[in-house]
Every structure is written in C-alpha cells, then in structure tokens.
Scaffold this motif. Structure first.
Motif, short mmCIF file in Angstrom:
data_model
loop_
_atom_site.label_atom_id
_atom_site.label_comp_id
_atom_site.label_asym_id
_atom_site.label_seq_id
_atom_site.Cartn_x
_atom_site.Cartn_y
_atom_site.Cartn_z
N GLY A 1 -8.51 -42.42 12.63
CA GLY A 1 -8.11 -41.71 11.42
C GLY A 1 -7.44 -42.56 10.35
N LYS B 1 -0.53 -42.63 11.87
CA LYS B 1 -1.32 -41.87 10.91
C LYS B 1 -1.14 -40.36 11.12
CE LYS B 1 -3.90 -41.14 7.52
NZ LYS B 1 -3.26 -41.27 6.21
N GLU B 2 -0.94 -39.95 12.36
CA GLU B 2 -0.79 -38.52 12.67
C GLU B 2 0.63 -38.02 12.45
OE1 GLU B 2 -2.19 -38.39 16.68
OE2 GLU B 2 -4.32 -38.23 16.10
N ASN B 3 1.55 -38.91 12.22
CA ASN B 3 2.95 -38.53 12.00
C ASN B 3 3.05 -37.79 10.66
OD1 ASN B 3 5.68 -38.38 11.38
ND2 ASN B 3 6.13 -40.49 11.97
N ARG C 1 -3.00 -44.88 15.35
CA ARG C 1 -3.37 -43.47 15.20
C ARG C 1 -2.13 -42.58 15.21
NH1 ARG C 1 -7.45 -41.88 19.45
NH2 ARG C 1 -5.66 -42.19 20.82
N LYS C 2 -1.16 -42.89 16.07
CA LYS C 2 0.07 -42.09 16.12
C LYS C 2 0.82 -42.13 14.78
CE LYS C 2 1.54 -41.72 20.90
NZ LYS C 2 2.68 -41.98 21.80
#
Length: 334
Positions: A224, A195-197, A192-193
């Motif tokens: 996500g 993808k959120e970057n 997730r991290k």
C-alpha cells in the motif's frame, strides 16, 4: 496524485535513489529520460559543504531538466546539518532530503546516516532544525531511513510519527536494518504498518529489492505504499522505470531494450559525463558503467576491456558502434 509540499507527482511515483558515486547528473539524465518521477543527488557531507570542499560543492549541481530534484545531506552534528541544509536550499532544489539510512562503516560509525536510528531524540532535533533552516526557501524536507539499527531495535514506526510531527513531508523506508546492510531480503511489513497508521498523513515510499515490473506492482498492492524508490536495479538499466510504468498501465511486459537502445543510452550517459566532469574524469568514471549496460550480452567481454583501456573519446564511440553492429541480433541472457 502524490504531493510533497508543493511538488505534485503522478500516482505511484517512481523515485531514483541517491547512490554514492552513481546518482550524479549524467546518470540522473538517463534515468529521467526513461521515466524517473523524482530524483536525488548523491548524498552530500554536511561537513564538506561547510568547509567548502570542492567534491561536496560539485554534488550540488542540479539542472532544470531534472526537476523535481532533491538534494540529500548527511552528517552527525545538528548545527552542521542546519547550515548545510541552508547552503543546499540556496542553489534551488525542489526539496531537501536527510539521510538517516546509510549503513556503511565510515558514515554510520561516525554518528551519521543510520547511526541516528540509535538516538531518536537527536534525529528529531536535527530534522526540526533543518525544517526551520529551509523554511525561508519554501522547501519541503523529506527523510530516507531504515527499519532500525538491528532486529531488536526496529523503531521506524515511532520514527515516522515523530518526524511527521515536526514537519517532515515524506518518508522513504529501506526494508532492512543497518546491521543487515544490503544482505538478505528486504522486509516491507513495517513499511505497510506505517502506511496503515491512521496518524500518518505524509507520503510513504518503499525501497529495497525492487528489480522487476512485476515486483513493483506486487509490492504496491501488498504494502500500500504511495510510491517506490529504485536504486541498484537502475544501474546500467534505466529502462526499469519505463518498464514498471508500462506494466502498471497495461499488465504487459515491455520488450527489453534492443542492442541499439543500449548503445544509444550508453552514449548519452557518456556525453553527459564528458560535459559535467571534463575529458579525463568523464572517461575514467564512465568505466564503472559499461559492464552494467552490456550485462547479459554474448561475447562482450573483449569490447568492455577495450572500453576501459582507452582514453580517446572518438575510440570509445567507435567501439560502441562496433558493438551495435556486431551484436545487433544477439539475444540478451536473463
């Protein structure tokens, strides 16, 4: 829509994992028939391809009905990986995938697979060489990896940025370290991290522990990811792909496959196995799949024993028909 180079996939695509001794053309055929959106070959040794080893070369067999299909390679030497990528690209896949995740001893302890997670500069250099090697073929390069080597070296966030920067066009992350192998619960928080970057623009696929439609949709919403890769849950149960898609679209669970559907799919798998492997090997290697196709069925052990003992295709078909007729109204145990 999810794009990998020129490949266009549906929203939230379902990928079939490359599994050694499982993801061969017969198995891929039944998964494609049940909705797999993107599939990969078994991982192929770069050294085997360069030596022209028969087993490695046979793994390059791909068919138009499988598309889009990726060829996955592994190895420890940059030059060998570069050469094998060009050999693989020449047979016309839709993409080349690099295995930086295999945890098994005879791969990782020889400097290949997940071992590259201990040498990020070499991983980057290897990926760059492969990207350049397949550029003339117009093929995207993707990577499958893990969170890190162990709990103290979970470096996949750095890996994602650096691989994207040198031309990797999609990344699949298995939510375990190499040391974990396949034990414990997969941890998708670092996925997730990634993808959120905001720097990450390529598709990010999650892998690990997806074995029900509910979990697939839950993980999509919670983490996500752009799509998910399914491995062990598809063995003997290719219906997992259609069940996830149905649940995602309707919020309702599909009824499990009937006994007849299980038999028909097993027959299709067997037919393809004979076609691709020949009579003797086709019969022998199909034996590992019967237990999975009939998992949960009552009183099936004796049939399974007969299936793995016979070497006559006609007898195998007859036993499968016998199972269908005998267990037509049986309930499958969950």
């Amino acid at each position: 829509m999810v794009k990998i180079g020129k490949i266009e996939l549906p929203d939230f695509p379902l990928l079939l994992a490359p599994m050694e001794d499982v993801s061969d053309p017969p198995f891929r055929a039944v998964c494609k028939a049940n909705g797999a959106d993107l599939m990969y070959t078994e991982f192929i040794s770069s050294e085997g391809l360069i030596r022209d080893a028969a087993k490695s070369r046979q793994k390059l067999d791909i068919f138009d009905y499988e598309r889009p299909i990726g060829i996955q390679i592994f190895g420890s030497e940059i030059e060998a990986m570069r050469e094998s990528a060009a050999i693989s690209a020449a047979v016309g896949p839709d993409l080349i995938d690099i295995n930086y995740g295999c945890p098994v001893k005879n791969v990782a302890c020889k400097g290949a697979g997940a071992a590259l997670l201990r040498d990020i500069p070499k991983m980057v250099a290897m990926t760059s060489a492969i990207v350049k090697a397949v550029e003339p073929f117009g093929l995207p390069v993707t990577v499958k990896t893990r969170l890190g080597w162990d709990d103290s070296t979970k470096n996949v966030e750095e890996v994602a940025e650096r691989l994207q920067d040198i031309g990797c066009q999609a990344l699949t992350v298995h939510g375990r370290t190499r040391v974990q192998m396949y034990k414990g619960e997969a941890d998708w928080t670092l996925i997730r991290k990634i993808k959120e970057n905001p720097r990450i623009k390529i598709p990010i696929f999650g892998n690990g522990d997806i074995d029900t439609p509910q979990k697939a949709v839950e993980y999509k919403e919670q983490y996500g990811v752009d799509g998910i890769m399914i491995g062990r849950a598809s063995i003997g149960y290719p219906w997992i792909f259609r069940e996830i898609k149905h649940f995602q679209q309707t919020g309702e669970l599909l009824a499990p496959p009937t006994i007849q559907e299980r038999i028909d799919m097993c027959k299709m798998h067997f037919d393809r196995s004979l076609e691709w492997k020949g009579l003797k090997l086709g019969i022998f290697e199909m034996r590992r799949h019967y237990a999975n196709y009939f998992r949960g069925l009552p009183n099936v052990k004796s049939y399974r024993m007969r299936l793995v003992q016979t070497e006559d295709p006609a007898e195998i078909y007859a036993i499968l028909d016998e199972i269908a007729n005998t267990l037509e109204y049986a309930e499958v145990e969950s």
